[in-house]
Design a protein around this motif. Structure first.
Motif, PDB file in Angstrom:
ATOM      1  N   ARG A 262       0.831  -1.143  -0.070  1.00  0.00           N
ATOM      2  CA  ARG A 262       0.126   0.024  -0.157  1.00  0.00           C
ATOM      3  C   ARG A 262       0.901   1.138   0.105  1.00  0.00           C
ATOM      4  O   ARG A 262       0.323   2.126  -0.448  1.00  0.00           O
ATOM      5  N   VAL A 263       2.122   1.249   0.447  1.00  0.00           N
ATOM      6  CA  VAL A 263       2.999   2.356   0.629  1.00  0.00           C
ATOM      7  C   VAL A 263       3.077   3.077  -0.757  1.00  0.00           C
ATOM      8  O   VAL A 263       3.033   4.214  -0.764  1.00  0.00           O
ATOM      9  N   PRO A 264       3.594   2.317  -2.234  1.00  0.00           N
ATOM     10  CA  PRO A 264       3.858   3.091  -3.135  1.00  0.00           C
ATOM     11  C   PRO A 264       2.482   3.385  -3.706  1.00  0.00           C
ATOM     12  O   PRO A 264       2.393   4.513  -4.329  1.00  0.00           O
ATOM     13  N   VAL A 265       1.236   2.837  -3.421  1.00  0.00           N
ATOM     14  CA  VAL A 265      -0.070   3.344  -3.924  1.00  0.00           C
ATOM     15  C   VAL A 265      -0.302   4.718  -2.991  1.00  0.00           C
ATOM     16  O   VAL A 265      -0.848   5.650  -3.875  1.00  0.00           O
ATOM     17  N   ARG A 266      -0.228   4.660  -1.897  1.00  0.00           N
ATOM     18  CA  ARG A 266      -0.364   5.926  -1.064  1.00  0.00           C
ATOM     19  C   ARG A 266       0.562   6.985  -1.520  1.00  0.00           C
ATOM     20  O   ARG A 266      -0.153   8.072  -1.680  1.00  0.00           O
ATOM     21  N   GLU A 267       1.879   6.816  -1.871  1.00  0.00           N
ATOM     22  CA  GLU A 267       2.507   7.926  -2.350  1.00  0.00           C
ATOM     23  C   GLU A 267       2.066   8.502  -3.689  1.00  0.00           C
ATOM     24  O   GLU A 267       2.102   9.499  -4.070  1.00  0.00           O
ATOM     25  N   ALA A 268       1.790   7.499  -4.520  1.00  0.00           N
ATOM     26  CA  ALA A 268       1.285   7.696  -5.666  1.00  0.00           C
ATOM     27  C   ALA A 268       0.011   8.680  -5.802  1.00  0.00           C
ATOM     28  O   ALA A 268      -0.203   9.609  -6.695  1.00  0.00           O
ATOM     29  N   MET A 269      -0.950   8.425  -5.031  1.00  0.00           N
ATOM     30  CA  MET A 269      -2.225   8.958  -4.763  1.00  0.00           C
ATOM     31  C   MET A 269      -2.007  10.177  -4.166  1.00  0.00           C
ATOM     32  O   MET A 269      -2.490  11.241  -4.689  1.00  0.00           O
ATOM     33  N   GLN A 270      -1.056  10.461  -3.373  1.00  0.00           N
ATOM     34  CA  GLN A 270      -0.760  11.801  -2.873  1.00  0.00           C
ATOM     35  C   GLN A 270      -0.278  12.810  -3.961  1.00  0.00           C
ATOM     36  O   GLN A 270      -0.510  13.744  -4.036  1.00  0.00           O
ATOM     37  N   ARG A 271       0.819  12.098  -4.654  1.00  0.00           N
ATOM     38  CA  ARG A 271       0.997  13.088  -5.802  1.00  0.00           C
ATOM     39  C   ARG A 271       0.273  13.352  -6.655  1.00  0.00           C
ATOM     40  O   ARG A 271       0.142  14.488  -7.501  1.00  0.00           O
ATOM     41  N   LEU A 272      -0.783  12.495  -7.030  1.00  0.00           N
ATOM     42  CA  LEU A 272      -1.859  12.750  -8.099  1.00  0.00           C
ATOM     43  C   LEU A 272      -2.851  13.956  -7.335  1.00  0.00           C
ATOM     44  O   LEU A 272      -3.322  14.559  -8.028  1.00  0.00           O
ATOM     45  N   GLU A 273      -2.888  13.757  -6.035  1.00  0.00           N
ATOM     46  CA  GLU A 273      -3.712  14.670  -5.306  1.00  0.00           C
ATOM     47  C   GLU A 273      -2.948  16.152  -5.634  1.00  0.00           C
ATOM     48  O   GLU A 273      -3.805  17.332  -5.887  1.00  0.00           O
TER      49      GLU A 273
ATOM     50  N   ARG B 248     -15.885  10.025   1.673  1.00  0.00           N
ATOM     51  CA  ARG B 248     -15.549   9.421   0.499  1.00  0.00           C
ATOM     52  C   ARG B 248     -14.125   8.864   0.126  1.00  0.00           C
ATOM     53  O   ARG B 248     -13.688   8.273  -0.612  1.00  0.00           O
ATOM     54  N   GLY B 249     -13.264   9.759   0.735  1.00  0.00           N
ATOM     55  CA  GLY B 249     -11.815   9.609   0.501  1.00  0.00           C
ATOM     56  C   GLY B 249     -11.508  10.367  -0.692  1.00  0.00           C
ATOM     57  O   GLY B 249     -12.123  11.290  -1.074  1.00  0.00           O
ATOM     58  N   SER B 250     -10.335   9.437  -1.386  1.00  0.00           N
ATOM     59  CA  SER B 250      -9.890   9.909  -2.675  1.00  0.00           C
ATOM     60  C   SER B 250     -10.669   9.906  -4.004  1.00  0.00           C
ATOM     61  O   SER B 250     -11.028   8.382  -4.006  1.00  0.00           O
TER      62      SER B 250
END
Length: 233
Positions: free
Chosen positions: A56-67, A78-80
């Protein structure tokens, strides 16, 4: 819920490099650009990690970057979710594009090498052929590549870095409007800009680049407003 995507027998993203976080980021970004994740789609970190067979770590980092880049937004309860791309977003993009793409075209006319110009001419030929054959989505994709190539031909690495996040937004915009786009006028505008760059006409290239952005602005914003109204009905 996210939409399953990997093909049968495909390998996990963690099986190879470069940077796992970069690979996850690119994968999610491309799904958003290509509308596999439509605006409003909720992205669940755990589900994506399981689907891509990564932690989940790289997914979390990718989603933070996309945000941070405006592709995702966080909503209460709802979250992201995939962020909307409406008329106001397009207006902001066009404001920046008109100035930076004008600069890029002027510098490209100054710095582009003969080999780079031949490659750019070949790209235009493929875009023209796709448009004339009715392969509109392909033509739109190739025309988006043309904008990126002009920036690369500027020879200014700082400008390339500044424009990189805008390139993804531009590709998403082209994808959202591709069904209603007409590849012929876009090809013609790009061919005229190419001729100015080829002829080392710095002022002409900048003027044409700015005019091209301005010409597409009003119609694009109107189209996005119409799509927004349809989605709200």
């Amino acid at each position: 819920m996210t939409t399953p995507r990997p093909a049968a027998g495909s390998s996990a993203l963690g099986d190879s490099h470069p940077s796992l976080r970069e690979r996850v980021y690119v994968e999610l970004r491309e799904r958003i650009i290509e509308a596999e994740y439509a605006a409003g789609t909720r992205l669940v970190e755990r589900e994506i990690a399981e689907e891509l067979r990564v932690s989940r770590v790289p997914v979390r980092e990718a989603m933070q970057r996309l945000e941070s880049e405006g592709f995702l937004s966080v909503r209460p309860r709802r979250g992201s979710v995939v962020a909307d791309f409406g008329p106001r977003d397009a207006a902001h993009l066009f404001d920046v594009r008109e100035n930076l793409e004008g600069l890029a075209a002027r510098l490209a006319a100054r710095h582009a090498t003969p080999a780079q110009l031949r490659d750019l001419e070949g790209l235009l030929a493929r875009a023209r052929k796709a448009a004339e054959s009715g392969r509109l989505r392909e033509a739109v994709s190739l025309n988006a590549d043309f904008h990126r190539r002009i920036v690369e031909l500027s020879g200014n690495p700082l400008l390339v870095d500044l424009m990189a996040p805008l390139d993804s937004r531009l590709r998403r915009l082209f994808r959202l409007t591709s069904a209603q786009s007409d590849g012929e006028p876009m090809c013609g505008a790009h061919e005229r800009l190419y001729a100015a760059v080829r002829d080392r006409d710095e002022h002409g290239a900048e003027t044409l680049a700015r005019a091209h952005v301005a010409d597409t602005r009003a119609s694009t914003e109107r189209l996005l407003a119409t799509l927004e109204e349809q989605d709200s009905e």
